[in-house]
Design an enzyme around this catalytic site. Structure first.
Site, short mmCIF file in Angstrom:
data_model
loop_
_atom_site.label_atom_id
_atom_site.label_comp_id
_atom_site.label_asym_id
_atom_site.label_seq_id
_atom_site.Cartn_x
_atom_site.Cartn_y
_atom_site.Cartn_z
N GLY A 1 2.90 5.03 10.25
CA GLY A 1 4.31 5.28 10.02
C GLY A 1 5.11 4.00 10.09
O GLY A 1 6.26 3.94 9.68
N SER B 1 1.77 -4.59 7.71
CA SER B 1 0.67 -4.23 6.82
C SER B 1 -0.29 -3.27 7.50
O SER B 1 -0.40 -2.11 7.13
CB SER B 1 -0.08 -5.49 6.37
N SER C 1 4.18 1.07 8.61
CA SER C 1 3.91 0.17 7.48
C SER C 1 5.17 -0.15 6.69
O SER C 1 6.00 0.72 6.43
CB SER C 1 2.88 0.78 6.54
N ASP D 1 0.12 -7.50 0.13
CA ASP D 1 0.59 -6.18 0.57
C ASP D 1 2.11 -6.13 0.58
O ASP D 1 2.73 -6.16 1.64
CB ASP D 1 0.02 -5.85 1.95
N HIS E 1 0.82 -1.20 0.00
CA HIS E 1 0.00 0.00 0.00
C HIS E 1 0.86 1.26 0.00
O HIS E 1 0.38 2.34 -0.35
CB HIS E 1 -0.99 0.00 1.18
#
Length: 439
Positions: free
Chosen positions: A330, A348, A332, A245, A216
């Site tokens: 922050g 994720s 991810s 992801d 993402h």
């Protein structure tokens, strides 16, 4: 042979920096490597969590349809294997491998059928489900946004499955993607500054230096920098979200060095020696540019999460690792790893924060490597490095937020900037459902 020195600012982007692993023993105490044999072949033996995944995979093949999952009992340091049906000889063969065998009612096929029912009848934003081998059930979770008709629909679906097959629980938080991880990475979009985290350095299939991060993040922006207002130093090669992801991002400078390590702050790093499969019950560590280093336990595998999309629909991601490790926006894309250097996952999303706790889900690294054709580090380490240790970290919780990586994320957010996670949950860009970026 001459070696081009990596520029200082690019070294900050390298997940491990130039710090050797020698100091990591202070942070992560050595795992007990005992693998004591049994008094006889039918007595469970102690083993490291690092060995549980491989043993479980072998027994899954040997037991076939009778295998109904497994988990690591960290207190007893034993692997517990669920068997549904099967004859006495099959159970005895499993016991001779030194595992604890439990006879359970739900087969793997039945649990997967329940998950398909949930997908068909209860794909609702703010929900997730995963098989819990400790209860031999599918655990369904609804976040705080699931109310009214959606809650009634979810309850009804779980009720039809039956209490022996599925359980339903409420989460106080909201499922969302978390943009961040090891070292902070940044991109500029129309919605403002996007911040995520570098997961693991890898070598792309064509030999180029690259890194893995969340998908993402990769579909939100194409070019990434290691400083908030710096020039781009890496470009997205592949990115997939939802569905999976993960993103593969290649360094623009082909001579960039890619140390295979995770920066855990305070001048320490953990060397990454290979990819590792997650095992339910095992301890794992997560590094994030927002919250630093935290640890927790794997609570489920093959999890499905239904994130609320920016267009009002559902972004469903499947095949995730579920944990009780905390994370915040922050974080991810950041690395989930084991004490002994196994690369397990990429952050994720989830619910909660590092004050209240919550659930966090991770994209398995093994799946990302297979899909992108990348290998860990400078051309090495696609194979198993073992799984999570059963030991607790010496300074994992107290050090979180004090680490260099943690401060680099939070400290560089910058006054006047419109900071966002890559999912656009604050003010960031929207992304198309099912979008796959392959520039």
């Amino acid at each position: 042979m001459s070696h081009k020195r990596i520029p200082k600012r690019k070294a900050a982007m390298a997940a491990g920096g130039a710090v050797a692993l020698g100091a990591a023993a202070v942070l992560l105490p050595s795992a007990n490597a005992s693998q004591d044999g049994a008094a006889d072949d039918a007595t469970p033996r102690t083993l490291r969590a690092a060995d549980a995944s491989g043993l479980s995979a072998r027994l899954a093949t040997e037991l076939g349809d009778s295998f109904a999952g497994s988990y690591y009992d960290s207190a007893e340091r034993r692997l517990v294997v669920n068997v549904a049906g099967g004859d006495a000889g099959m159970v005895l063969r499993a016991k001779k491998e030194g595992v604890t065998v439990r006879q359970v009612g739900n087969s793997t096929a039945a649990l997967k059928s329940a998950a398909r029912t949930l997908k068909a009848d209860a794909t609702i934003p703010g929900t997730s489900w995963a098989v819990d081998p400790r209860t031999n059930k599918v655990v369904v979770t609804a976040d705080s946004t699931v109310t009214g008709a959606n809650w009634n629909r979810l309850q009804s679906t779980v009720r039809v499955l039956g209490s022996g097959m599925a359980t339903l629980k409420k989460s106080a938080g909201t499922f969302k993607t978390f943009a961040s991880g090891g070292d902070a990475i940044f991109s500029r979009t129309q919605g403002g500054t996007v911040r995520c985290s570098l997961g693991f350095n890898v070598t792309a299939g064509d030999g180029s230096p690259a890194f893995l991060t969340a998908g993402h993040c990769g579909v939100a922006a194409e070019q990434w920098s290691d400083s908030q207002n710096g020039a781009p130093v890496a470009t997205v090669d592949q990115a997939t979200f939802p569905g999976s992801d993960f993103a593969l991002v290649t360094y623009d400078d082909p001579d960039t060095q890619v140390p295979s390590a995770v920066d855990v702050g305070n001048g320490q790093s953990v060397e990454i020696t290979g990819a590792a499969e997650a095992t339910v019950g095992a301890t794992v560590f997560r590094m994030g540019s927002t919250t630093g280093l935290h640890n927790g336990t794997v609570t489920g595998l093959d999890a499905t999460v239904n994130f609320q999309s920016e267009t009002g629909g559902v972004d469903t991601v499947t095949g995730l690792i579920q944990t009780n490790v905390c994370a915040e926006p922050g974080d991810s894309g950041g690395p989930l790893f084991t004490q002994d250097g196994g690369a397990v996952g990429l952050t994720s999303g989830g619910s909660g924060d590092c004050t209240r706790g919550g659930e966090t889900f991770f994209q398995p690294v093994t799946a990302a490597l297979q899909a992108t054709g990348a290998t860990l580090g400078a051309g090495g380490g696609g194979g198993d490095a073992g799984d999570a240790s059963d030991q607790q970290p010496g300074a994992g919780q107290s050090g979180a937020g004090q680490s260099g990586a943690g401060q680099s994320g939070a400290g560089q957010s910058g006054a006047g900037e419109q900071q966002s996670d890559a999912g656009g949950h604050n003010s960031g860009p929207a992304y198309g459902s099912g979008r796959t970026r392959t520039p």
